[in-house]
Design a protein around this motif. Structure first.
Motif, PDB file in Angstrom:
ATOM      1  N   TYR A 179       3.138  10.308 -27.355  1.00  8.91           N
ATOM      2  CA  TYR A 179       3.373  10.145 -28.780  1.00  8.91           C
ATOM      3  C   TYR A 179       4.864  10.028 -29.097  1.00  8.91           C
TER       4      TYR A 179
ATOM      5  N   ARG B 256       3.776   2.899 -33.027  1.00  8.27           N
ATOM      6  CA  ARG B 256       2.715   3.143 -32.044  1.00  8.27           C
ATOM      7  C   ARG B 256       1.629   2.082 -32.125  1.00  8.27           C
ATOM      8  N   ARG B 257       1.280   1.674 -33.333  1.00 13.37           N
ATOM      9  CA  ARG B 257       0.259   0.621 -33.493  1.00 13.37           C
ATOM     10  C   ARG B 257       0.724  -0.702 -32.901  1.00 13.37           C
ATOM     11  N   SER B 258       2.039  -0.934 -32.906  1.00 12.43           N
ATOM     12  CA  SER B 258       2.569  -2.188 -32.367  1.00 12.43           C
ATOM     13  C   SER B 258       2.886  -2.100 -30.868  1.00 12.43           C
ATOM     14  N   GLY B 259       2.516  -0.961 -30.238  1.00 11.30           N
ATOM     15  CA  GLY B 259       2.692  -0.849 -28.792  1.00 11.30           C
ATOM     16  C   GLY B 259       4.024  -0.265 -28.345  1.00 11.30           C
TER      17      GLY B 259
ATOM     18  N   ASN C  96       4.204   5.880 -36.772  1.00  7.54           N
ATOM     19  CA  ASN C  96       2.830   5.419 -36.545  1.00  7.54           C
ATOM     20  C   ASN C  96       2.738   3.896 -36.503  1.00  7.54           C
ATOM     21  N   ALA C  97       3.563   3.218 -37.286  1.00  6.69           N
ATOM     22  CA  ALA C  97       3.593   1.751 -37.242  1.00  6.69           C
ATOM     23  C   ALA C  97       4.110   1.278 -35.888  1.00  6.69           C
TER      24      ALA C  97
ATOM     25  N   HIS D 289      -0.595  12.999 -27.818  1.00  5.02           N
ATOM     26  CA  HIS D 289      -1.589  13.130 -28.867  1.00  5.02           C
ATOM     27  C   HIS D 289      -2.529  14.272 -28.493  1.00  5.02           C
TER      28      HIS D 289
ATOM     29  N   LYS E 198      -6.340  12.620 -27.649  1.00 10.11           N
ATOM     30  CA  LYS E 198      -6.403  11.324 -26.961  1.00 10.11           C
ATOM     31  C   LYS E 198      -5.545  11.305 -25.702  1.00 10.11           C
TER      32      LYS E 198
END
Length: 98
Positions: free
Chosen positions: A89, A20-23, A17-18, A82, A85
């Motif tokens: 993923y 994914r948050r960073s692109g 998840n980290a 996802h 959304k």
């Protein structure tokens, strides 16, 4: 049409998840060295472009991993998205034996 991507090795202990948050999107590569798998990443924009061009289990994708000095032909085996959304993923690549 040849498709090629450059994957980066995922740092040990990095949470998906980290990433994914960073692109970046988590990627696994299977079959490159027997039964071992590699934990890798690919930036989200490259994933979007790849999904538009490649078909699962059909389109050969040239993959290079500079940190490991590995280069080879693969196919996409799985694209996880996802649930609501509808963005990628996780990707799974399988190396093709020449």
């Amino acid at each position: 049409m040849e498709i090629s991507v450059e994957l980066k090795q995922r740092a040990a202990g990095t949470k998906p998840n980290a990433l994914r948050r960073s692109g970046h999107i988590p990627v696994n590569l299977y079959g490159h060295d027997g039964d071992k798998s590699l934990l890798l990443t690919l930036d989200a924009k490259s994933v979007e472009n790849l999904i538009k061009k490649a078909r699962i289990n059909k389109t050969p994708v040239e993959v290079s991993i500079p940190e490991l000095s590995w280069k080879g032909t693969t196919v996409i085996k799985e694209i996880q998205t996802h649930p609501w959304k509808n963005f990628p993923y996780h990707l799974s690549f399988h190396a093709v034996q020449n």
